[in-house]
Design an enzyme around this catalytic site. Sequence first.
Site, PDB file in Angstrom:
ATOM      1  N   ASP A  32      33.184   5.916  43.008  1.00 22.03           N
ATOM      2  CA  ASP A  32      31.739   5.734  42.841  1.00 22.03           C
ATOM      3  C   ASP A  32      31.454   4.228  42.757  1.00 22.03           C
ATOM      4  O   ASP A  32      31.313   3.575  43.785  1.00 22.03           O
ATOM      5  CB  ASP A  32      31.350   6.513  41.578  1.00 22.03           C
ATOM      6  CG  ASP A  32      29.857   6.569  41.329  1.00 22.03           C
ATOM      7  OD1 ASP A  32      29.085   6.350  42.274  1.00 22.03           O
ATOM      8  OD2 ASP A  32      29.463   6.834  40.188  1.00 22.03           O
ATOM      9  N   ASP A  63      33.832  17.475  36.926  1.00 21.19           N
ATOM     10  CA  ASP A  63      33.121  18.033  35.772  1.00 21.19           C
ATOM     11  C   ASP A  63      31.817  17.299  35.471  1.00 21.19           C
ATOM     12  O   ASP A  63      31.591  16.167  35.902  1.00 21.19           O
ATOM     13  CB  ASP A  63      33.983  17.940  34.511  1.00 21.19           C
ATOM     14  CG  ASP A  63      34.005  16.529  33.924  1.00 21.19           C
ATOM     15  OD1 ASP A  63      34.286  15.579  34.684  1.00 21.19           O
ATOM     16  OD2 ASP A  63      33.704  16.377  32.731  1.00 21.19           O
TER      17      ASP A  63
HETATM   18  P1  IMP Z   1      33.816   4.796  39.215  1.00 20.71           P
HETATM   19  O1  IMP Z   1      34.669   3.973  38.281  1.00 20.71           O
HETATM   20  O2  IMP Z   1      32.363   4.511  39.028  1.00 20.71           O
HETATM   21  O3  IMP Z   1      34.230   4.664  40.658  1.00 20.71           O
HETATM   22  O4  IMP Z   1      33.954   6.289  38.764  1.00 20.71           O
HETATM   23  C1  IMP Z   1      35.005   7.052  39.111  1.00 20.71           C
HETATM   24  C2  IMP Z   1      35.123   8.276  38.245  1.00 20.71           C
HETATM   25  O5  IMP Z   1      33.862   8.739  37.757  1.00 20.71           O
HETATM   26  C3  IMP Z   1      35.674   9.397  39.076  1.00 20.71           C
HETATM   27  O6  IMP Z   1      37.073   9.455  38.970  1.00 20.71           O
HETATM   28  C4  IMP Z   1      35.029  10.612  38.496  1.00 20.71           C
HETATM   29  O7  IMP Z   1      35.857  11.158  37.505  1.00 20.71           O
HETATM   30  C5  IMP Z   1      33.754  10.118  37.871  1.00 20.71           C
HETATM   31  N1  IMP Z   1      32.628  10.429  38.748  1.00 20.71           N
HETATM   32  C6  IMP Z   1      31.928   9.620  39.560  1.00 20.71           C
HETATM   33  N2  IMP Z   1      30.963  10.270  40.228  1.00 20.71           N
HETATM   34  C7  IMP Z   1      31.076  11.559  39.826  1.00 20.71           C
HETATM   35  C8  IMP Z   1      30.361  12.765  40.188  1.00 20.71           C
HETATM   36  O8  IMP Z   1      29.444  12.801  41.016  1.00 20.71           O
HETATM   37  N3  IMP Z   1      30.793  13.893  39.572  1.00 20.71           N
HETATM   38  C9  IMP Z   1      31.804  13.943  38.685  1.00 20.71           C
HETATM   39  N4  IMP Z   1      32.495  12.847  38.338  1.00 20.71           N
HETATM   40  C10 IMP Z   1      32.127  11.666  38.897  1.00 20.71           C
END
Ligand code: IMP
Length: 173
Positions: free
Chosen positions: A101, A157
């Site tokens: 994300d 989740d």
């Molecule tokens: P980042 O550090 O913002 O890239 O977030 C990564 C983590 O956030 C992922 O491994 C997911 O566990 C969680 N995450 C991000 N977007 C979603 C979503 O749409 N649904 C569920 N978990 C999410």
Amino acid sequence: MMPELIPILSAAELRRLVLDLAQRIEADYRGRNLVLIGVLKGSFVFLSDLIRQLGMPVKVDFVQASSYGNGTESSGHIRLSKGIGLDIRGQDVLVVEDIVDTGLTVRWIIDYLTSLQPRSVTVCALINKPARREVDVPIAYAGYVAGNGFLVGYGLDYAEQYRHLPDVCQLNL
Ligand code: IMP
């Protein structure tokens, strides 16, 4: 109001996506010592399907690093609650992530694993959300490019719910 679940990827579509990723990974790594590092908890369903589609032996370990609390927004704060147990020095490592994300989590995990001196570190993500990226991370294998909605199911989740759903759905609260 009841939360609304809108199907995004069916179980059949997920099977095709995972098979395609597995075939690309196998073509690139055949004959090498590949270690898959699953990022807990969200990747456990994806990882278990992926290893069964790979036609080659791999080692498996897990890390748990979280930037999310019980909500849908990243806190930006990364915490490593489980490191790896395998020795990955000189090995090819593939990080298996559910969703990238902002990129903060996987960036942190790449840096952690790189400090353990593997031969290479690449990333396989079931779902890529490039619109919300805050840090640049190379994703060698991405299954599906999603928009901004919050996704649940197939291991993903919301506040520890919905991981059991066989489809990936968008959750509208
Ligand atoms: P980042 O550090 O913002 O890239 O977030 C990564 C983590 O956030 C992922 O491994 C997911 O566990 C969680 N995450 C991000 N977007 C979603 C979503 O749409 N649904 C569920 N978990 C999410």
